[in-house]
Motif scaffolding. Structure first.
Motif, short mmCIF file in Angstrom:
data_model
loop_
_atom_site.label_atom_id
_atom_site.label_comp_id
_atom_site.label_asym_id
_atom_site.label_seq_id
_atom_site.Cartn_x
_atom_site.Cartn_y
_atom_site.Cartn_z
N VAL A 1 0.84 -1.20 0.00
CA VAL A 1 0.00 0.00 0.00
C VAL A 1 0.87 1.25 0.00
CG1 VAL A 1 -1.60 1.36 1.40
CG2 VAL A 1 -2.07 -1.05 0.97
N ALA A 2 1.93 1.26 0.81
CA ALA A 2 2.85 2.40 0.84
C ALA A 2 3.51 2.59 -0.52
CB ALA A 2 3.91 2.20 1.92
N ASP A 3 3.89 1.48 -1.15
CA ASP A 3 4.49 1.54 -2.48
C ASP A 3 3.49 2.11 -3.50
OD1 ASP A 3 6.61 0.57 -4.52
OD2 ASP A 3 4.77 -0.40 -5.23
N TYR A 4 2.23 1.68 -3.41
CA TYR A 4 1.20 2.16 -4.33
C TYR A 4 1.02 3.66 -4.18
CZ TYR A 4 -3.26 2.37 -6.85
OH TYR A 4 -4.27 2.67 -7.75
N PHE A 5 0.95 4.14 -2.94
CA PHE A 5 0.74 5.57 -2.73
C PHE A 5 1.94 6.39 -3.19
CE2 PHE A 5 -2.91 4.52 -0.03
CZ PHE A 5 -3.79 5.52 -0.42
N ALA A 6 3.14 5.83 -3.12
CA ALA A 6 4.31 6.53 -3.65
C ALA A 6 4.15 6.74 -5.16
CB ALA A 6 5.58 5.73 -3.35
N MET A 7 3.68 5.70 -5.86
CA MET A 7 3.44 5.83 -7.30
C MET A 7 2.28 6.76 -7.59
SD MET A 7 4.11 2.02 -8.93
CE MET A 7 2.98 1.13 -7.84
N SER B 1 8.55 4.33 -12.55
CA SER B 1 8.55 3.05 -13.26
C SER B 1 7.79 2.01 -12.43
CB SER B 1 9.99 2.57 -13.50
OG SER B 1 9.99 1.24 -13.95
N LYS B 2 6.67 1.55 -12.96
CA LYS B 2 5.93 0.48 -12.29
C LYS B 2 6.78 -0.77 -12.19
CE LYS B 2 1.26 1.88 -13.81
NZ LYS B 2 1.55 2.82 -14.92
N ALA B 3 7.51 -1.09 -13.25
CA ALA B 3 8.33 -2.30 -13.25
C ALA B 3 9.42 -2.23 -12.18
CB ALA B 3 8.97 -2.49 -14.62
N GLU B 4 10.00 -1.05 -12.00
CA GLU B 4 11.05 -0.91 -10.99
C GLU B 4 10.47 -1.02 -9.58
OE1 GLU B 4 15.01 -0.13 -9.56
OE2 GLU B 4 14.10 -0.99 -11.36
N HIS B 5 9.32 -0.42 -9.36
CA HIS B 5 8.65 -0.55 -8.06
C HIS B 5 8.37 -2.02 -7.77
CE1 HIS B 5 7.60 3.48 -6.40
NE2 HIS B 5 7.94 3.86 -7.63
N ASN B 6 7.86 -2.73 -8.77
CA ASN B 6 7.54 -4.14 -8.60
C ASN B 6 8.80 -4.95 -8.29
OD1 ASN B 6 6.88 -6.96 -9.20
ND2 ASN B 6 5.01 -6.18 -10.14
N ARG B 7 9.89 -4.69 -9.03
CA ARG B 7 11.13 -5.44 -8.85
C ARG B 7 11.69 -5.26 -7.44
NH1 ARG B 7 16.40 -4.72 -8.84
NH2 ARG B 7 16.23 -2.48 -9.18
N LEU B 8 11.62 -4.04 -6.91
CA LEU B 8 12.16 -3.78 -5.58
C LEU B 8 11.28 -4.37 -4.48
CD1 LEU B 8 13.33 -0.07 -6.04
CD2 LEU B 8 14.77 -2.13 -5.91
N LEU B 9 9.99 -4.49 -4.76
CA LEU B 9 9.07 -5.04 -3.75
C LEU B 9 9.22 -6.55 -3.60
CD1 LEU B 9 5.50 -3.43 -3.99
CD2 LEU B 9 6.92 -3.65 -1.96
N GLN B 10 9.53 -7.23 -4.68
CA GLN B 10 9.54 -8.70 -4.65
C GLN B 10 10.36 -9.28 -3.50
OE1 GLN B 10 10.30 -10.42 -8.60
NE2 GLN B 10 9.21 -8.68 -9.52
N ALA C 1 11.42 -7.68 -0.86
CA ALA C 1 11.05 -7.04 0.39
C ALA C 1 9.85 -7.72 1.05
CB ALA C 1 10.74 -5.56 0.16
N ILE C 2 8.91 -8.24 0.23
CA ILE C 2 7.71 -8.86 0.79
C ILE C 2 7.57 -10.33 0.40
CG2 ILE C 2 6.50 -6.63 0.89
CD1 ILE C 2 4.93 -7.45 -1.58
N ASN C 3 8.57 -10.85 -0.31
CA ASN C 3 8.59 -12.26 -0.69
C ASN C 3 7.35 -12.65 -1.51
OD1 ASN C 3 9.69 -14.85 -0.83
ND2 ASN C 3 8.63 -15.53 1.04
N ARG C 4 7.06 -11.85 -2.52
CA ARG C 4 5.95 -12.13 -3.44
C ARG C 4 6.44 -12.00 -4.88
NH1 ARG C 4 0.95 -14.29 -1.55
NH2 ARG C 4 0.98 -13.91 0.70
N GLN C 5 5.78 -12.72 -5.78
CA GLN C 5 6.17 -12.72 -7.18
C GLN C 5 5.59 -11.52 -7.93
OE1 GLN C 5 8.39 -15.04 -8.43
NE2 GLN C 5 8.50 -15.55 -6.24
N ARG C 6 6.16 -11.25 -9.09
CA ARG C 6 5.76 -10.09 -9.89
C ARG C 6 4.26 -10.07 -10.16
NH1 ARG C 6 4.34 -9.05 -14.86
NH2 ARG C 6 4.64 -11.24 -15.46
N GLY C 7 3.71 -11.20 -10.62
CA GLY C 7 2.29 -11.24 -10.96
C GLY C 7 1.39 -11.01 -9.76
N SER C 8 1.78 -11.55 -8.61
CA SER C 8 1.01 -11.36 -7.40
C SER C 8 0.99 -9.90 -6.99
CB SER C 8 1.60 -12.22 -6.27
OG SER C 8 0.90 -12.02 -5.06
N ILE C 9 2.14 -9.24 -7.11
CA ILE C 9 2.24 -7.82 -6.76
C ILE C 9 1.42 -6.98 -7.73
CG2 ILE C 9 3.84 -5.85 -6.74
CD1 ILE C 9 5.94 -7.79 -5.56
N GLU C 10 1.49 -7.32 -9.01
CA GLU C 10 0.73 -6.60 -10.03
C GLU C 10 -0.77 -6.66 -9.72
OE1 GLU C 10 0.73 -4.61 -13.95
OE2 GLU C 10 2.35 -5.13 -12.59
#
Length: 279
Positions: free
Chosen positions: A14-20, A31-40, A42-51
């Motif tokens: 949620v914090a990541d989403y509000f930053a974007m 960059s949505k892709a960069e936000h996703n890559r850095l989150l993976q 940090a929260i131990n989740r895959q790209r598709g799940s984060i998307e």
């Protein structure tokens, strides 16, 4: 089957989403892709799940009548704990909305002077309603967090919306060659207060009155709104002249539709408060 998201994971995304979203509203690149890559990691989740979770957050914000990231289309199948995470973030950052959208919400002085007309479209109807399960979920969120009352209490939002409709009315009359009528428009709520039962006294090109009550939201076109007993009474008394102009998507690209009395033909009117007097 993937495990449910924890509160810590929800809070992080949620914090990541509000930053974007803050960057998106402010017109700053990200960059949505960069936000996703850095989150993976940090929260131990895959790209598709984060998307998909980002799309879930869009759905929560849509139900709350707030702006969301257009690139993340709202997806409505989510855990209730995600709503809690979004509300936690908003409570921890009470000034975020005002500071993030202040510039976007208030039209520029140049735009108001030029008097750009608004996009006026058809009002919501049964024929253009979203899928029942989506509408039900959005309605439940709006009711749970009372977004109609929130918008009604937001004086800055209300004033900005009235100012935008005022500019639209003037531009429309000037375009019709009725400079005389454009000069007679009155911002009634600003000059006389809120007791008239409408905000703006404008005119049709033929000279007939347009008594306009403005309701503004940053949310979608079906975000609920408050209307007072006095406004309803004036709408009944002046059926031929009274109009409700609903402004929506105001933080990004304001759009509007008009409702004419009787309002009960367009919306479901529900009493939300009662007057108490001693016996």
């Amino acid at each position: 089957m993937a495990a449910d998201w924890t509160d810590a994971q929800n809070d992080a995304i949620v914090a990541d989403y509000f930053a974007m979203l803050t960057a998106d509203i402010g017109g700053r690149p990200y960059s949505k892709a960069e936000h996703n890559r850095l989150l993976q990691p940090a929260i131990n989740r895959q790209r598709g799940s984060i998307e998909y979770k980002h799309q879930n957050i869009s759905a929560v914000l849509k139900g709350l009548g707030e702006a969301w990231i257009p690139g993340y289309k709202p997806a409505f199948n989510y855990q209730g704990s995600l709503e809690d995470a979004v509300m936690r973030w908003l409570h921890r950052h009470p000034d975020w909305l005002a500071s993030a959208i202040r510039t976007a919400m208030a039209p520029s002085a140049a735009a108001l002077q030029e008097g750009a007309t608004l996009w006026i479209g058809p009002p919501p109807t049964h024929s253009n309603a979203p899928a029942p399960e989506e509408l039900e979920q959005m309605t439940a969120i709006a009711r749970k967090y009372n977004v109609a009352e929130r918008d009604a209490r937001n004086r800055a939002l209300g004033r900005a919306g009235e100012e935008r409709v005022l500019a639209h009315e003037r531009a429309s009359l000037l375009a019709a060659g009725r400079t005389d009528l454009a000069e007679r428009i009155r911002w009634v709520s600003h000059l006389d207060g809120d007791g008239a039962g409408f905000d703006i006294h404008s005119f049709d090109a033929n000279g007939s009155d347009r008594l306009i009550e403005v309701k503004t939201t940053n949310g979608w076109e079906r975000t609920p709104f408050h209307i007072t007993r006095n406004e309803l009474a004036v709408a009944e008394q002046r059926r031929e002249d009274w109009r409700l102009v609903r402004l929506w998507n105001f933080a990004r690209e304001p759009r509007a539709f008009e409702l004419q009395p009787p309002l009960g033909a367009h919306v479901s009117l529900m009493a939300t408060s009662f007057q108490a007097s001693f016996l």
